[in-house]
Design a protein around this motif. Structure first.
Motif, PDB file in Angstrom:
ATOM      1  N   PRO A   1       3.630  -9.464   4.540  1.00  6.13           N
ATOM      2  CA  PRO A   1       4.485  -8.478   3.851  1.00  6.13           C
ATOM      3  C   PRO A   1       4.584  -8.728   2.349  1.00  6.13           C
ATOM      4  N   LYS A   2       4.734  -9.986   1.962  1.00  4.37           N
ATOM      5  CA  LYS A   2       4.852 -10.288   0.530  1.00  4.37           C
ATOM      6  C   LYS A   2       3.534 -10.051  -0.189  1.00  4.37           C
ATOM      7  N   LEU A   3       2.418 -10.394   0.455  1.00  2.00           N
ATOM      8  CA  LEU A   3       1.118 -10.155  -0.173  1.00  2.00           C
ATOM      9  C   LEU A   3       0.863  -8.660  -0.355  1.00  2.00           C
ATOM     10  N   ILE A   4       1.236  -7.862   0.645  1.00  2.00           N
ATOM     11  CA  ILE A   4       1.067  -6.412   0.529  1.00  2.00           C
ATOM     12  C   ILE A   4       1.948  -5.866  -0.585  1.00  2.00           C
ATOM     13  N   PHE A   5       3.195  -6.322  -0.628  1.00  2.00           N
ATOM     14  CA  PHE A   5       4.112  -5.875  -1.686  1.00  2.00           C
ATOM     15  C   PHE A   5       3.579  -6.271  -3.056  1.00  2.00           C
ATOM     16  N   PHE A   6       3.094  -7.513  -3.186  1.00  2.00           N
ATOM     17  CA  PHE A   6       2.547  -7.976  -4.462  1.00  2.00           C
ATOM     18  C   PHE A   6       1.326  -7.158  -4.857  1.00  2.00           C
ATOM     19  N   GLY A   7       0.476  -6.873  -3.895  1.00  2.00           N
ATOM     20  CA  GLY A   7      -0.730  -6.118  -4.215  1.00  2.00           C
ATOM     21  C   GLY A   7      -0.433  -4.695  -4.653  1.00  2.00           C
ATOM     22  N   LEU A   8       0.498  -4.030  -3.945  1.00  2.00           N
ATOM     23  CA  LEU A   8       0.783  -2.628  -4.243  1.00  2.00           C
ATOM     24  C   LEU A   8       1.578  -2.453  -5.524  1.00  2.00           C
ATOM     25  N   PHE A   9       2.529  -3.340  -5.775  1.00  2.00           N
ATOM     26  CA  PHE A   9       3.464  -3.114  -6.868  1.00  2.00           C
ATOM     27  C   PHE A   9       3.244  -4.039  -8.068  1.00  2.00           C
ATOM     28  N   VAL A  10       2.347  -5.019  -7.967  1.00  2.00           N
ATOM     29  CA  VAL A  10       2.094  -5.919  -9.095  1.00  2.00           C
ATOM     30  C   VAL A  10       0.612  -5.927  -9.461  1.00  2.00           C
ATOM     31  N   ALA A  11      -0.237  -6.317  -8.524  1.00  2.00           N
ATOM     32  CA  ALA A  11      -1.655  -6.489  -8.838  1.00  2.00           C
ATOM     33  C   ALA A  11      -2.334  -5.165  -9.182  1.00  2.00           C
ATOM     34  N   VAL A  12      -2.139  -4.146  -8.333  1.00  2.00           N
ATOM     35  CA  VAL A  12      -2.797  -2.861  -8.582  1.00  2.00           C
ATOM     36  C   VAL A  12      -2.321  -2.212  -9.875  1.00  2.00           C
ATOM     37  N   PRO A  13      -0.998  -2.124 -10.150  1.00  2.00           N
ATOM     38  CA  PRO A  13      -0.576  -1.563 -11.445  1.00  2.00           C
ATOM     39  C   PRO A  13      -1.075  -2.370 -12.635  1.00  2.00           C
ATOM     40  N   PHE A  14      -1.118  -3.701 -12.479  1.00  2.00           N
ATOM     41  CA  PHE A  14      -1.594  -4.536 -13.590  1.00  2.00           C
ATOM     42  C   PHE A  14      -3.055  -4.229 -13.907  1.00  2.00           C
TER      43      PHE A  14
END
Length: 313
Positions: free
Chosen positions: A41-54
């Motif tokens: 769950p945390k990896l998905i959240f990080f990917g969608l809301f941090v990594a992809v926008p970055f």
């Protein structure tokens, strides 16, 4: 005549460590799968809301347009425009001025608060609760509180000043005093957090060191300067780095108190990026300025880390 019989050959026994390897590997694989399950769950959240926008920010650097009208590629035009944008340079200077005022205060004032927190003063728990309370508020709430407190007409501070026969004080009427006031309010909002950090460091200093210094005749000031302060250096470095990043990215307190005014005197780089992105400007141009600000922040952090490493050596 009896037939000769040869003894049956038995396979050599496997060592216990070899027999246990498959089972151990299965347990390790199960542990890995279990860990990934909890992290998913945390990896998905990080990917969608941090990594992809970055990552997408770097794509937007080469585009112009907005969400409603769509985007089109412009190559390096955004970067060239940022390099020649005098208002962006002005906002960088405003951000630097904020840092010059804010950073020393954000390191020195909480240090005094931390000494108070770590003391055995009577009622120190009440002081801790009162001073730490602003840190529980969001910076927006802190800004709203001080905007009401400093209101020229109905603010309690100006009401008290007028009762004493002193003229109304409005720090936000002038650009310089407004930026200084914003820095002081930001320090006030984070006072409890920094004080708790310093308190933890002071309480972690072995009492034997302090007692030895007292036996050698050192007074309170010499003990603080030559014993406590050097041992607090890692905490000071930590607070300096996170406060520097926060100062470069200062936005919400500006939004609440001045909205960049008067004029553009309190417009910081992040405020300018916000106005370009959401007030009819180009999202791609705002992304280009964001990347420039990211590079400035990374450069400052690397320089600071290198300087502190040299000092440690």
């Amino acid at each position: 005549m009896t037939a000769l019989t040869t003894p049956e050959r038995t396979a050599p026994a496997m060592p216990a460590g070899v027999r246990g390897r498959p089972a151990r590997r299965r347990r390790e694989a199960i542990d890995v799968v279990t860990g990934l399950t909890f992290l998913a769950p945390k990896l998905i959240f990080f990917g969608l809301f941090v990594a992809v926008p970055f990552i997408y920010t770097f794509v937007l650097v080469f585009q112009r347009g907005d969400v409603l009208m769509g985007f089109h590629w412009v190559g390096l035009d955004n970067i060239v425009a940022v390099a020649s944008d005098t208002l962006f340079r002005q906002t960088l200077l405003n951000t630097f001025f904020f840092m010059v005022v804010y950073l020393p205060l954000s390191l020195i004032v909480p240090l005094g608060v931390g000494r108070l927190f770590a003391s055995t003063l009577r009622g120190v728990r009440i002081y801790r609760a009162l001073i730490y309370m602003p840190s529980l508020l969001s910076i927006v709430a802190v800004g709203l509180i001080w905007r009401l407190m400093l209101d020229p007409d109905s603010g309690p501070i100006n009401i008290a000043l007028r009762a004493l026969g002193i003229d109304t004080f409005n720090p936000f009427a002038d650009g310089t005093t407004a930026m200084i006031a914003i820095a002081l309010i930001t320090v006030w909002g984070g006072l409890g957090f920094g004080g708790i950090i310093y308190m933890a460091g002071l309480n972690d200093i072995p009492g034997e060191l302090l007692e030895s210094a007292r036996i050698d005749g050192a007074g309170a000031w010499r003990i603080f300067w030559h014993v406590q302060l050097p041992l607090l250096r890692p905490l000071i470095q930590f607070l300096a780095i996170i406060n520097t990043i926060g100062a470069v990215q200062v936005f919400d307190i500006i939004f609440v108190l001045t909205k960049g005014g008067p004029g553009t005197s309190t417009s910081t780089a992040m405020w300018y990026i916000y106005t370009i992105a959401f007030n009819g400007g180009s999202v791609g141009y705002a992304a280009a300025m964001s990347v420039v600000l990211l590079l400035i922040t990374a450069t400052l952090s690397v320089i600071y880390i290198r300087l502190t490493r040299t000092s440690d050596r």
